[in-house]
Motif scaffolding. Sequence first.
Motif, PDB file in Angstrom:
ATOM      1  N   GLU A 116      44.066  47.360  46.481  1.00 50.49           N
ATOM      2  CA  GLU A 116      44.123  45.973  46.982  1.00 50.49           C
ATOM      3  C   GLU A 116      43.827  44.979  45.861  1.00 50.49           C
ATOM      4  O   GLU A 116      44.492  43.938  45.738  1.00 50.49           O
ATOM      5  N   THR A 117      42.838  45.306  45.051  1.00 47.18           N
ATOM      6  CA  THR A 117      42.492  44.435  43.916  1.00 47.18           C
ATOM      7  C   THR A 117      43.662  44.326  42.945  1.00 47.18           C
ATOM      8  O   THR A 117      43.995  43.234  42.460  1.00 47.18           O
ATOM      9  N   ALA A 118      44.299  45.473  42.664  1.00 51.90           N
ATOM     10  CA  ALA A 118      45.446  45.486  41.743  1.00 51.90           C
ATOM     11  C   ALA A 118      46.603  44.662  42.306  1.00 51.90           C
ATOM     12  O   ALA A 118      47.268  43.906  41.575  1.00 51.90           O
ATOM     13  N   GLU A 119      46.845  44.777  43.635  1.00 52.19           N
ATOM     14  CA  GLU A 119      47.946  44.038  44.274  1.00 52.19           C
ATOM     15  C   GLU A 119      47.704  42.530  44.221  1.00 52.19           C
ATOM     16  O   GLU A 119      48.610  41.749  43.901  1.00 52.19           O
ATOM     17  N   ILE A 120      46.465  42.106  44.531  1.00 48.58           N
ATOM     18  CA  ILE A 120      46.118  40.680  44.503  1.00 48.58           C
ATOM     19  C   ILE A 120      46.246  40.138  43.077  1.00 48.58           C
ATOM     20  O   ILE A 120      46.780  39.044  42.847  1.00 48.58           O
ATOM     21  N   THR A 121      45.774  40.919  42.112  1.00 49.38           N
ATOM     22  CA  THR A 121      45.852  40.503  40.703  1.00 49.38           C
ATOM     23  C   THR A 121      47.303  40.349  40.266  1.00 49.38           C
ATOM     24  O   THR A 121      47.656  39.389  39.562  1.00 49.38           O
ATOM     25  N   HIS A 154      40.308  33.774  45.854  1.00 45.32           N
ATOM     26  CA  HIS A 154      39.202  33.913  46.807  1.00 45.32           C
ATOM     27  C   HIS A 154      39.187  35.309  47.448  1.00 45.32           C
ATOM     28  O   HIS A 154      38.129  35.852  47.757  1.00 45.32           O
ATOM     29  N   LEU A 155      40.381  35.859  47.632  1.00 49.66           N
ATOM     30  CA  LEU A 155      40.458  37.198  48.216  1.00 49.66           C
ATOM     31  C   LEU A 155      39.772  38.234  47.320  1.00 49.66           C
ATOM     32  O   LEU A 155      39.209  39.224  47.804  1.00 49.66           O
ATOM     33  N   LEU A 156      39.836  37.974  46.006  1.00 48.67           N
ATOM     34  CA  LEU A 156      39.214  38.909  45.063  1.00 48.67           C
ATOM     35  C   LEU A 156      37.694  38.969  45.221  1.00 48.67           C
ATOM     36  O   LEU A 156      37.052  39.929  44.787  1.00 48.67           O
ATOM     37  N   THR A 157      37.120  37.919  45.803  1.00 50.18           N
ATOM     38  CA  THR A 157      35.659  37.892  45.992  1.00 50.18           C
ATOM     39  C   THR A 157      35.232  38.585  47.286  1.00 50.18           C
ATOM     40  O   THR A 157      34.034  38.709  47.568  1.00 50.18           O
ATOM     41  N   ALA A 158      36.226  38.971  48.086  1.00 54.46           N
ATOM     42  CA  ALA A 158      35.898  39.636  49.356  1.00 54.46           C
ATOM     43  C   ALA A 158      35.244  41.000  49.088  1.00 54.46           C
ATOM     44  O   ALA A 158      35.623  41.696  48.147  1.00 54.46           O
ATOM     45  N   PRO A 159      34.274  41.386  49.921  1.00 57.10           N
ATOM     46  CA  PRO A 159      33.605  42.683  49.728  1.00 57.10           C
ATOM     47  C   PRO A 159      34.483  43.857  50.176  1.00 57.10           C
ATOM     48  O   PRO A 159      35.429  43.688  50.949  1.00 57.10           O
ATOM     49  N   ASN A 160      34.158  45.033  49.672  1.00 56.25           N
ATOM     50  CA  ASN A 160      34.802  46.285  50.078  1.00 56.25           C
ATOM     51  C   ASN A 160      36.300  46.346  49.791  1.00 56.25           C
ATOM     52  O   ASN A 160      37.067  46.960  50.553  1.00 56.25           O
TER      53      ASN A 160
END
Length: 263
Positions: free
Chosen positions: A104-109, A93-99
């Motif tokens: 951050e995307t790489a860390e969540i992934t 769900h965090l990946l769908t957050a804007p901006n």
Amino acid sequence: MNTGHIPEKELVAIILYISLFFIIVAVALIIFFYFSRKKIIQKELEKIDLILRYQKEQLHAIIVTQEEERKRIAQDLHDDISSKLNIVSLNSHLLTAPNLTEAETAEITENIIALTTKALDNSRKIAHNLLPPVFEKFGLHAGIEELCEEFESSKSVKTHYKNEIDFDEKDIDRHLHVFRILQELINNSIRHGKASEIWISFANVNGINTCNYKDNGVGFDSSNAENQKGLGMKNIDSRISFLEGTIKINSEINNGIVVNFTF
């Protein structure tokens, strides 16, 4: 007058007495055999009742063990797999957050990949504990070898395994019970016996498959029947009963345990 002649009345009386005697004897024999047969039937019924009661206790032990195993698996799934999947869901769900920045995307992934990898590993372990693939594919000998290796690597116990039996692949259902018995014995040796060494050997003695098991743990007083009534031992007894085998357990305090069972 002929004195040798028995009067007719006396002759009839003698015949009646003899007949009555045989009737009484016959009735006595019938009563004797009836009550003897009744006692035999009663003893047979008591024997059958004992067998049924024993079978009921064994069945109860199996059911309780199965329920305990289900609870453990459910707990593992809930505590480990479910919790990791929940975190994966939150990260997704965090990946769908804007901006979101690229970092951050790489860390969540990375978190999602790491958690799913751990969940997969743990689900394999749970499945492995239910029925080890090595046992299913290669049989009892390979399954016990792997079991010993796993306990050595994870439980800090030294195992000595020797096998002189060529196990028939057709008996894999029976061998699963042997495998579970050894699992239970090893678990008991480590959990309760605090053993650091375990010896397992298989041999065919006078045409009968025999397993000898011993450890160097703290032991217990095997002369006390209460020490052999735990759930684990009931589970072992039920499996031995299914295998139509025998089991002997000897142990002394501070002198480990020796188990000999046939199957």
